[in-house]
Structures are given as C-alpha cells and as structure tokens.
Design a protein around this motif. Structure first.
Motif, PDB file in Angstrom:
ATOM      1  N   GLY A   1       0.812  -1.213   0.000  1.00 58.81           N
ATOM      2  CA  GLY A   1       0.000   0.000   0.000  1.00 58.81           C
ATOM      3  C   GLY A   1       0.843   1.260   0.000  1.00 58.81           C
ATOM      4  O   GLY A   1       0.514   2.244  -0.686  1.00 58.81           O
ATOM      5  N   ASN A   2       1.943   1.262   0.747  1.00 64.04           N
ATOM      6  CA  ASN A   2       2.838   2.428   0.768  1.00 64.04           C
ATOM      7  C   ASN A   2       3.476   2.654  -0.598  1.00 64.04           C
ATOM      8  O   ASN A   2       3.627   3.802  -1.049  1.00 64.04           O
TER       9      ASN A   2
ATOM     10  N   ARG B   1      -1.059   2.679  -9.524  1.00 64.09           N
ATOM     11  CA  ARG B   1      -2.065   2.544  -8.468  1.00 64.09           C
ATOM     12  C   ARG B   1      -3.223   1.652  -8.919  1.00 64.09           C
ATOM     13  O   ARG B   1      -3.741   0.847  -8.137  1.00 64.09           O
TER      14      ARG B   1
ATOM     15  N   ARG C   1       2.166   1.780  -3.410  1.00 65.02           N
ATOM     16  CA  ARG C   1       1.060   2.236  -4.261  1.00 65.02           C
ATOM     17  C   ARG C   1       0.867   3.743  -4.162  1.00 65.02           C
ATOM     18  O   ARG C   1       0.614   4.424  -5.164  1.00 65.02           O
ATOM     19  N   ASN C   2       1.000   4.284  -2.961  1.00 63.06           N
ATOM     20  CA  ASN C   2       0.759   5.719  -2.753  1.00 63.06           C
ATOM     21  C   ASN C   2       1.859   6.603  -3.329  1.00 63.06           C
ATOM     22  O   ASN C   2       1.678   7.817  -3.447  1.00 63.06           O
ATOM     23  N   GLN C   3       2.995   6.003  -3.692  1.00 66.38           N
ATOM     24  CA  GLN C   3       4.132   6.786  -4.180  1.00 66.38           C
ATOM     25  C   GLN C   3       4.163   6.929  -5.699  1.00 66.38           C
ATOM     26  O   GLN C   3       5.019   7.632  -6.229  1.00 66.38           O
TER      27      GLN C   3
ATOM     28  N   ASP D   1      -4.098  -1.638  -6.989  1.00 62.44           N
ATOM     29  CA  ASP D   1      -5.426  -1.718  -6.363  1.00 62.44           C
ATOM     30  C   ASP D   1      -6.105  -3.043  -6.704  1.00 62.44           C
ATOM     31  O   ASP D   1      -6.717  -3.686  -5.839  1.00 62.44           O
TER      32      ASP D   1
END
Length: 668
Positions: free
Chosen positions: A322-323, A333, A325-327, A337
């Motif tokens: 998840g971390n 993403r 993905r946020n970058q 997801d």
C-alpha cells in the motif's frame, strides 16, 4: 523486505510429512498388508503352501485394482475384477504347457484388457492388473488350471469383502482425503503463481508451469465432484453445511487464485521498477502455506490456532504494498489496487474456510440439487463404445495393438530363454512400464530400472548381514508394506521395496541368489527395452486429437465469455450457468495441456516446431485468467454505470484475444 523465517518452513515441512504418513494410501497399505499376510499365514499352517500362494496372489492383485472411491465405486471394481481375474487365470493356466496357444492367449488378452480403458479408470486398472496376474501365473508354472482359478478368485473375493466392508463403515473416507488433496494442489498453484511476479523467470516458462499444475488441480477437483455429487445423502439439506460448503469454498478459492485483471506481462512491465513485485511474491508464498494448512486442518478435523486475518506478516506486507502504491501515478495505483483487492478477497475466503462456519446457501451462491449431475462426467459407456474405438485414430486402440504385439514378442523371448524360471519378468515389466505416450513409458522405465538396481543392492547387503530366517521374512513383509505405501505417490521407491521383498522371499524359498539377481536384471532390462522399441515402431498418433482439443478450447472460452456478457447485460448473475461454463473451459484446457505435454516428448514429434502450439497454450491461459477475473468482478458488481462500462471494455478486450486464439488454433 520479504518476510520469512525458519518457523513457517519448519511447520510446512512438518505438515507435509504428517500429510504423507496419514494419507489415504498409507492406511490402504496397512489394510492391504494385513488382508494378504494374515490369511496366507493361516493357510500355510492349516492347509499348504500351494494354496496360500494362490490365494495370496489373488488378494495382492485385487488390492492393486482398488482405486479410491465410494461404496458404489468399490462394487464396480469388484464386479469387473473378480470375473476378469478368473478368466485370465484359467486361460493362462490352461495354455501354459503349449507355447503357441499361450502366445496367442497373451496377445488377445493384452488387446482385450487394454480396450477396457474405454469404460473408465476402474476397468482400465482391472485390465492392467489382469495382464500382471497372467505374468505371475506363468511364473507359478500351474499344473491344475481349475484349482488355481478357484484360489485366485477366492483371494479377489476376500479382498473386496474387506474393502467394501471398510467403505460401509467409513463411507466418506476417500472424499475427506480428496478434499485435503484439493487444497494441497491449490497451495502448489499459488507457488507457481508467485513465479509470475518474478521478472527474472521467462513468462512462457511460468505459463508452462501453470499449465502442468492446472492439470493436477483439474484432476483433483474432478475427483472430488465424482465422489461428492454422486452421493445423494451428502446433497440433502441436512448435510449442506458440511461437505457442500467445503467444495464451494475450494472451487471459489481456485477461481480467486486464477483470476486476473491485468496480464502478467503488463504487471511486470508496470511494476518492475517500483519494488512491489518482491512483497507480492512473499505474500503469495504465505498464502500458499495458509491454504496448505486449511487442507491439513480439514483432513484431521482440527482448527487453525492463528487465523490468517490475524497474521502479522500478512498485514505488514499489505501495508508495504500500500505504501508503494501511494508513491506512484495512476497507472501503477490501478494495477496495485486490483492486486490488493484480489489478495484481500483470497485472505477473506481463507479466513472463512478456517472458521468452517460459512453457509453458501445463505448467500445465494449455490446451485440447485437437480443441476449437480451436469458437473460430473457421464459414465454411460456400453459395449458399443469399444466399436467406436476400433480404429487407429483412437489412441486406446493403437496402444492395445502395440501391447498385444509386445506381449507376443516378450512371451517368445521367454520361451527362447527357457533355461530360467524367471522369464515371466519380461511380461511383468511390459505390463507395468508400457504406456501410450513415450514420456510416460520412459519415466516408468527409469523408475523401474533405478528401483530394481537399488533394491537388488539393498537385498544383497541384507542377505550378507542377516541370516536369521524369521528376521528376513519380517523385512520382506516390511518391503511389501513399503511397496503399497509408495505405489501411488512414488513408483521408484515402491520398486525398491518390492524388489527387496521379492529377492528375500525367493532366496528363502528357492535359494540360488546369483540366479535370481541375474534373471531380475536381464529380464527387467529386456522388458524395458521392448517397451521403448514399441513407442518408436507403433507410436500413438495424437496430433488430430490436439487439433480437436484446441478447437474445443476456443469454443468453450467463447461460450464462457458469452455467458458472462449475458450476466453483464442483464445485470444478474446465474451461478449455475457461470460455474458450469467455467468448469467446462478449465477441464478442456487441462486436457489440452496434458496432450501437448505428451506430444512434445514423442520421438516423431521432437523435430516439430512447437512455437505456434506454445503460443496458443500461453494465450489460452491468459484468456482464461482474464475471463475468470471478469467473472469475479461481475459477480461483485454494483449498479454503477462507470463500473459497468469498464467491465464491458474488458469483455471487448478478451473478445479481441479470442479472435487471435482462433487464428492460432487454425494454424496448429
């Protein structure tokens, strides 16, 4: 950082050892040993050795025809085994003293008993063991055909009396073991899928591995369906919360494991530099161990101490993904997801299976009882079925002709080498190692020769160090137990055990160990060589079969997608139609994978350019995974218009891939 430690690996190894020791074949080995030895010992002391050997051989051969199954399956095997064994024994014993008649009898029997394969696996097993029995009878050098036939028949009847009695006492024993095997194969599938996220492994190699594992998964689920869906009692409302929930959970877990929203090529290309692929692989390996544990718990009727929903390692890896993905931008993403959503769905279902409290009927995910028969293969075979196979276009007929000729040649060589009592080992080796495909014949040859050499070496060491006759007999009995224990999971090890047992028993009974060693080696190699020669001179032609299966793969894949499109357009989800379409597609795809794998190893096909078939195979699996991914999303869809447009676009993309697949099928 990938999260792993020695404890999970230790626990996994411990479960695998426990799974092997407590597997169905282990219990069967103990039952078979007791069923054979106890009557033989009583007959030896109360009657005579001749009677004990005859009934013991009948019991031994009958035990090898008894495949896992329910009560009806046991009765079916018995109704084939007992009369076939009686006829085979009488014909062999009656013609034994006349070489020409014996050769003719063996050739006709080899053809007829091999043709029993058209009726299914149980008659096929009886036919194969009947040929092995005929080989044994030649070694017994019978003088009274009627007496020996009675002894063999009594042995077969005695064994099936015990087997059917056990099936009545524990009617769902095979089903419980089959369910555990089903989860085990899903765990293996997860291990293979982890490699798809490793960019260092060629994508074609991962698809080939997935194809091989898919064959095992498909076979195991087909076996479960045969065992469960033919038992009316298990389909009753009172039993729905037990066995049906387990098979629904197993099959739905397989669906989630196979589903893809994006191609592996796109995933590798997009996520290759993000660092997300490593934690995804680690997470898949953890899921594999958890699925294995579910099967272990269901086999032993135990519960999981720590549910997967409380697994700290899983939470850390999901947080790491998840971390990452946020970058990154939207493209990364979106893919992450979809992967995270799929993994969470798998985790949720594993957690449900660990609790064993979920009732699929409460959520509208089941199908009607009168629809279950569509999910098991038809067994309406009759004697006209053989007539349809009396052509060289049939692999069964071609192999039956080959085996008949090989048995004739083997028997002729046996009479030519008439100075030995063990020439029947040529026929025995042929009956055991000869297979329709070259790869399976070669594999069996290697296993038998390696096992024979190892067993002879161990036997020599035992005879040189142990001279106490009762101890040697005890070791021979352990060898027989080891043969039964490993006969299904590892044939080579079973050959080691049976070679030791036979060598010790023959040395005690007849002496002359040098002659036994020489004969065992000579005739095993002779039979193995004949089996390989037969593959070259009478090959089983399966190319047309592969073409037909490729067309069936295209047809079933199109039908599966059309079923989903109908659900999408009608904003409904028909569980029966979708489940049946998915099952048909995966069964045909597994059959194509198996046939292509066998054809690639045939001597006549080695120089063939396999680029097009491999491309077809890879694309077919891509389409299957993407279609299942579409099915999962349609089943969970809401009335959101944007979501429906996205699903329709994915359906159109799969249609384009199906067009390419159809073009590849025409060029095979």
């Amino acid at each position: 950082m990938p999260i792993d430690n020695k404890k999970p690996k230790y626990n996994t190894a411990k479960r695998r050892i426990a799974r092997f020791i407590t597997a169905e074949h282990s219990g069967d080995a103990l039952r078979n040993l007791a069923t054979i030895l106890l009557p033989c010992l009583l007959l030896f002391y109360l009657v005579d050795l001749h009677t004990a050997i005859g009934i013991g051989v009948g019991t031994l051969m009958a035990s090898l025809t008894d495949l896992p199954g329910n009560r009806a399956d046991k009765w079916k095997s018995a109704t084939y085994c007992i009369p076939v064994f009686a006829v085979a024994t009488f014909l062999t014993a009656s013609t034994f003293s006349t070489p020409v008649l014996l050769i003719a009898c063996l050739m006709l029997s080899a053809f007829a008993y091999t043709m029993l394969t058209v009726f299914g696996p149980r008659p096929a097993a009886v036919g194969s063991l009947a040929l092995i029995l005929m080989s044994f009878i030649i070694g017994l050098r019978p003088t009274s055909p009627v007496e020996l036939t009675i002894h063999i028949t009594i042995g077969a009847c005695w064994y099936y009396l015990i087997s059917i009695l056990q099936a009545r006492i524990t009617p769902y024993r095979s089903l419980r073991y089959a369910m555990a095997d089903g989860f085990h194969h899903l765990a293996v599938l997860l291990q293979a899928k982890a490699a798809c996220y490793n960019p260092e492994i060629p994508i074609e190699q991962t698809y080939r591995k997935l194809g091989k594992v898919h064959i095992q998964v498909s076979d195991s689920q087909e076996g479960i369906r045969r065992l469960l869906l033919r038992e009316e009692k298990l389909l009753s409302p009172e039993m729905n919360s037990a066995w049906l929930n387990r098979i629904y959970g197993l099959i739905d877990l397989h669906e989630l494991l196979t589903a893809l929203d994006y191609d592996y090529e796109a995933i590798r290309q997009t996520l290759g530099t993000t660092g997300a692929l490593t934690p995804i692989q680690s997470l898949i390996h953890i899921l594999s161990r958890e699925v294995e544990a579910v099967g272990h718990a269901q086999q032993f009727k135990t519960s999981r101490n720590t549910p997967i929903t409380q697994n700290i390692a899983v939470d850390k890896l999901l947080l790491e993904i998840g971390n990452i993905r946020n970058q990154y931008p939207a493209e990364v993403r979106t893919i992450l997801d979809a992967i995270i959503q799929n993994i969470k769905a798998i985790i949720h279902l594993i957690g449900v299976l660990q609790k064993s409290e979920h009732n699929y009927a409460d959520h509208g995910k089941t199908i009607k009882n009168n629809e279950y028969h569509h999910f098991i293969p038809s067994t309406n075979s009759n004697w006209r079925t053989i007539k349809n196979h009396l052509t060289f276009n049939s692999p069964i007929f071609t192999f039956a002709v080959r085996l008949a000729i090989l048995f004739g040649a083997g028997c002729f060589l046996g009479f030519w080498m008439s100075n030995t009592n063990y020439a029947y080992w040529i026929l025995l080796t042929l009956a055991i190692v000869a297979r329709p495909s070259f790869i399976n014949t070669k594999k069996r040859n290697i296993q038998r020769i390696t096992g024979t050499l190892t067993g002879l070496t161990i036997g020599i060491l035992l005879l040189q160090t142990v001279h106490h006759i009762p101890t040697l007999l005890g070791i021979a009995a352990l060898g027989l137990f080891g043969f039964f224990m490993f006969n299904r999971p590892n044939y080579m090890i079973s050959v080691i055990f049976i070679t030791v047992a036979v060598m010790l028993a023959l040395n005690i009974h007849e002496g002359n160990i040098e002659r036994i060693l020489e004969s065992r080696l000579l005739f095993t190699f002779t039979g193995a060589s004949l089996a390989i020669i037969g593959c070259y001179f009478i090959p089983v032609q399966q190319k047309s079969g592969m073409q037909n299966l490729a067309n069936e793969v295209v047809r079933s894949s199109i039908a599966y997608l059309k079923t989903l499109e109908q659900q999408l357009q009608g904003n409904t989800f028909d569980n029966y139609a979708v489940r049946l379409a998915r099952k048909n597609t995966q069964t045909i795809l597994a059959a194509f994978s198996d046939m292509m794998h066998q054809l690639q190893t045939e001597p006549a096909q080695r120089k063939k350019d396999w680029t097009a078939p491999n491309a077809f195979h890879t694309l077919a699996y891509r389409i299957n995974s993407l279609t299942i991914g579409l099915s999962v999303n349609i089943g969970n869809q809401c009335t959101d218009f944007t979501k429906q447009l996205q699903l329709s676009e994915r359906s159109n993309n799969i249609n384009n891939l199906l067009t390419d697949l159809n073009q590849l099928a025409r060029g095979l």
